[in-house]
Write a protein that holds these residues in place. Structure first.
Motif, mmCIF file in Angstrom:
data_model
loop_
_atom_site.group_PDB
_atom_site.id
_atom_site.type_symbol
_atom_site.label_atom_id
_atom_site.label_comp_id
_atom_site.label_asym_id
_atom_site.label_seq_id
_atom_site.Cartn_x
_atom_site.Cartn_y
_atom_site.Cartn_z
ATOM 1 N N LEU A 240 0.849 -1.176 0.000
ATOM 2 C CA LEU A 240 0.000 0.000 0.000
ATOM 3 C C LEU A 240 0.891 1.234 0.000
ATOM 4 C CD1 LEU A 240 -2.408 -1.223 2.835
ATOM 5 C CD2 LEU A 240 -2.835 -1.336 0.366
ATOM 6 N N THR A 241 0.316 2.397 -0.239
ATOM 7 C CA THR A 241 1.075 3.644 -0.250
ATOM 8 C C THR A 241 0.463 4.643 0.720
ATOM 9 O OG1 THR A 241 1.774 3.373 -2.551
ATOM 10 C CG2 THR A 241 1.850 5.592 -1.649
ATOM 11 N N ALA A 242 1.278 5.118 1.662
ATOM 12 C CA ALA A 242 0.842 6.150 2.609
ATOM 13 C C ALA A 242 1.276 7.519 2.099
ATOM 14 C CB ALA A 242 1.440 5.889 3.983
ATOM 15 N N ILE A 243 0.363 8.483 2.210
ATOM 16 C CA ILE A 243 0.656 9.861 1.809
ATOM 17 C C ILE A 243 0.235 10.785 2.950
ATOM 18 C CG2 ILE A 243 0.242 11.676 0.100
ATOM 19 C CD1 ILE A 243 -0.774 9.396 -1.769
ATOM 20 N N ALA A 244 1.125 11.639 3.371
ATOM 21 C CA ALA A 244 0.807 12.615 4.423
ATOM 22 C C ALA A 244 1.322 13.984 3.994
ATOM 23 C CB ALA A 244 1.440 12.209 5.753
ATOM 24 N N ILE A 245 0.681 15.023 4.529
ATOM 25 C CA ILE A 245 1.077 16.401 4.228
ATOM 26 C C ILE A 245 1.583 17.042 5.513
ATOM 27 C CG2 ILE A 245 0.240 18.659 3.451
ATOM 28 C CD1 ILE A 245 -1.890 17.141 1.836
ATOM 29 N N ARG A 246 2.746 17.630 5.428
ATOM 30 C CA ARG A 246 3.252 18.357 6.590
ATOM 31 C C ARG A 246 2.359 19.569 6.852
ATOM 32 N NH1 ARG A 246 8.190 17.152 3.732
ATOM 33 N NH2 ARG A 246 9.425 15.582 4.867
ATOM 34 N N PRO A 247 2.284 20.037 8.105
ATOM 35 C CA PRO A 247 1.419 21.188 8.414
ATOM 36 C C PRO A 247 1.743 22.399 7.539
ATOM 37 C CG PRO A 247 2.172 20.140 10.435
ATOM 38 C CD PRO A 247 2.932 19.493 9.314
ATOM 39 N N VAL A 248 0.730 22.926 6.881
ATOM 40 C CA VAL A 248 0.883 24.071 5.985
ATOM 41 C C VAL A 248 -0.291 25.020 6.178
ATOM 42 C CG1 VAL A 248 2.196 22.794 4.250
ATOM 43 C CG2 VAL A 248 -0.299 22.861 4.105
ATOM 44 N N ASN A 249 -0.166 26.236 5.653
ATOM 45 C CA ASN A 249 -1.292 27.162 5.726
ATOM 46 C C ASN A 249 -2.328 26.832 4.660
ATOM 47 O OD1 ASN A 249 -0.423 28.357 3.246
ATOM 48 N ND2 ASN A 249 1.005 29.679 4.378
ATOM 49 N N THR A 250 -3.463 27.490 4.733
ATOM 50 C CA THR A 250 -4.579 27.175 3.842
ATOM 51 C C THR A 250 -4.221 27.401 2.375
ATOM 52 O OG1 THR A 250 -6.188 27.734 5.560
ATOM 53 C CG2 THR A 250 -6.991 27.690 3.294
ATOM 54 N N LEU A 251 -3.515 28.487 2.083
ATOM 55 C CA LEU A 251 -3.162 28.785 0.693
ATOM 56 C C LEU A 251 -2.270 27.690 0.117
ATOM 57 C CD1 LEU A 251 -3.406 30.805 -1.608
ATOM 58 C CD2 LEU A 251 -1.360 31.963 -0.713
ATOM 59 N N THR A 252 -1.304 27.220 0.910
ATOM 60 C CA THR A 252 -0.425 26.146 0.441
ATOM 61 C C THR A 252 -1.210 24.857 0.235
ATOM 62 O OG1 THR A 252 1.464 27.120 1.602
ATOM 63 C CG2 THR A 252 1.660 24.815 0.949
ATOM 64 N N MET A 253 -2.158 24.598 1.137
ATOM 65 C CA MET A 253 -2.989 23.397 1.002
ATOM 66 C C MET A 253 -3.781 23.437 -0.305
ATOM 67 S SD MET A 253 -3.901 20.511 2.393
ATOM 68 C CE MET A 253 -3.667 20.582 4.172
ATOM 69 N N ILE A 254 -4.330 24.588 -0.647
ATOM 70 C CA ILE A 254 -5.054 24.723 -1.913
ATOM 71 C C ILE A 254 -4.108 24.484 -3.089
ATOM 72 C CG2 ILE A 254 -6.288 26.332 -3.416
ATOM 73 C CD1 ILE A 254 -7.393 27.639 -0.868
ATOM 74 N N GLY A 255 -2.901 25.015 -2.975
ATOM 75 C CA GLY A 255 -1.911 24.791 -4.023
ATOM 76 C C GLY A 255 -1.583 23.318 -4.190
ATOM 77 N N LEU A 256 -1.497 22.584 -3.081
ATOM 78 C CA LEU A 256 -1.253 21.145 -3.157
ATOM 79 C C LEU A 256 -2.413 20.433 -3.847
ATOM 80 C CD1 LEU A 256 0.273 20.489 0.384
ATOM 81 C CD2 LEU A 256 1.472 20.475 -1.812
ATOM 82 N N GLY A 257 -3.640 20.924 -3.593
ATOM 83 C CA GLY A 257 -4.794 20.345 -4.267
ATOM 84 C C GLY A 257 -4.696 20.498 -5.777
ATOM 85 N N PHE A 258 -4.256 21.686 -6.224
ATOM 86 C CA PHE A 258 -4.085 21.910 -7.664
ATOM 87 C C PHE A 258 -2.963 21.035 -8.218
ATOM 88 C CE2 PHE A 258 -6.420 25.950 -6.971
ATOM 89 C CZ PHE A 258 -7.310 25.842 -8.029
ATOM 90 N N ARG A 259 -1.896 20.862 -7.449
ATOM 91 C CA ARG A 259 -0.803 20.004 -7.905
ATOM 92 C C ARG A 259 -1.280 18.563 -8.056
ATOM 93 N NH1 ARG A 259 5.154 21.764 -6.164
ATOM 94 N NH2 ARG A 259 5.480 20.178 -7.761
#
Length: 327
Positions: A240-259
């Protein structure tokens, strides 16, 4: 525990399916739409023309699907039959949960919005063509993920992603079921979600800590490839593959969504991913929560901590088109 090689080269390890084996089909009609009536008519017409015995059960209330699934598998075992799920990823998950370990071959007629499981295994989204696949003479081993004792075929997750799914269902009931509604509701959730998970993870005998808004575990090559995760291929090979996001602000989180939408999530600095056969996850605090909200293939439940993600010791055997061998 099995070794990853158990799931490799699935084209070489199918099982034969009796061409006279009856099909025990569960069709999810809980949404109450006329579409379910049409789907039922197509399935019945195709199977009658093929001369194949079958029983078809309608689920009209979502909360009854687990009971219907267990009863359907019981009848399939009694008659050496095939279990079939007609619905979206949630319906397929419930039927797979009941079927795993039963010895019954498994078939699906995809009816959902995203259909990651069906698309990964080249199953037609057209109901007529999908029904004809149920007449296939071979069933192929398919990797199954488990979180505690719950099956997942596509993904399982903690934190932000389960909240995205809950909000998505709310908006779908109001605005309809389509991918734009799903995407916009997800954006709304990201803008308003500010919680963090403080976790300890046991992996290969070592314990580490992780602070993240979400932990996502993938078991579907197509979905992992679409968001750009390098470990996508392990979903067919016993991991299986685990994916986690380090703590970021809301704008960065939105950017990750676009990525992720562009298939570039794995390249982001704030994203951590790794493949595994088994990990144990629990709140890092001594007096952490005993129950944690978990999403499995789009269905939300609460599981007792600690949470263990692992590859099931045995596969499902899926009726599907013969895999194309790579040269």
């Amino acid at each position: 525990m099995h070794k990853p090689e158990q799931y490799q080269n699935d084209a070489m390890n199918p099982i034969s399916v009796d061409p006279a084996a009856p099909l025990f089909i569960v069709l999810n009609a809980a949404s109450g739409s006329d579409e379910a009536v049409t789907v039922r008519e197509i399935i019945e017409t195709e199977l009658k023309q093929a001369g194949r015995k079958f029983e078809l059960s309608l689920v009209t209330r979502a909360e009854t699907i687990a009971d219907v699934a267990r009863d359907t598998v019981r009848r399939a075992r009694e008659h050496n039959g095939v279990v079939v799920a007609a619905g979206g990823d949630g319906t397929i998950n419930a039927m797979a949960q009941a079927t795993l370990g039963s010895g019954c071959p498994f078939g699906i007629i995809p009816q959902g919005t995203f259909n990651y499981f069906g698309r990964t295994h080249n199953l037609p989204e057209n109901t007529i063509e999908a029904t004809r696949v149920l007449l296939s003479p071979l069933a192929y081993p398919i990797q199954v993920g488990l979180v505690n004792d719950r099956v997942f075929l596509v993904n399982a997750s903690l934190g932000l992603y389960p909240q995205v799914l809950e909000d998505r269902e709310t908006y779908k009931r109001k605005l309809g079921r389509n991918r734009w509604v799903a995407w916009l509701s997800g954006l709304y959730t990201v803008l308003h979600y500010h919680r963090r998970l403080n976790l300890t993870i046991e992996y290969k005998g070592k314990v580490s800590t992780l602070v993240t808004p979400t932990l996502f575990v993938g078991n579907n090559r197509l979905q992992l490839e679409q968001i750009g995760i390098e470990e996508a291929s392990v979903a067919d090979n016993g991991e299986l593959t685990a994916i986690a996001i380090r703590p970021v602000n809301t704008l960065t989180m939105i950017g990750l969504g676009f990525r992720g939408a562009l298939g570039q999530l794995g390249e982001a600095d704030h994203v951590v991913s790794f493949s595994f056969q088994s990990i144990v996850v629990k709140p890092a605090l001594l007096f952490g929560r005993k129950f944690i909200k978990v999403a499995t293939d789009g269905e939300i439940t609460r599981l007792h901590s600690p949470i263990k993600f692992r590859v099931a010791d045995q596969p499902l055997y899926l009726l599907k088109p013969a895999p194309v061998e790579k040269k």
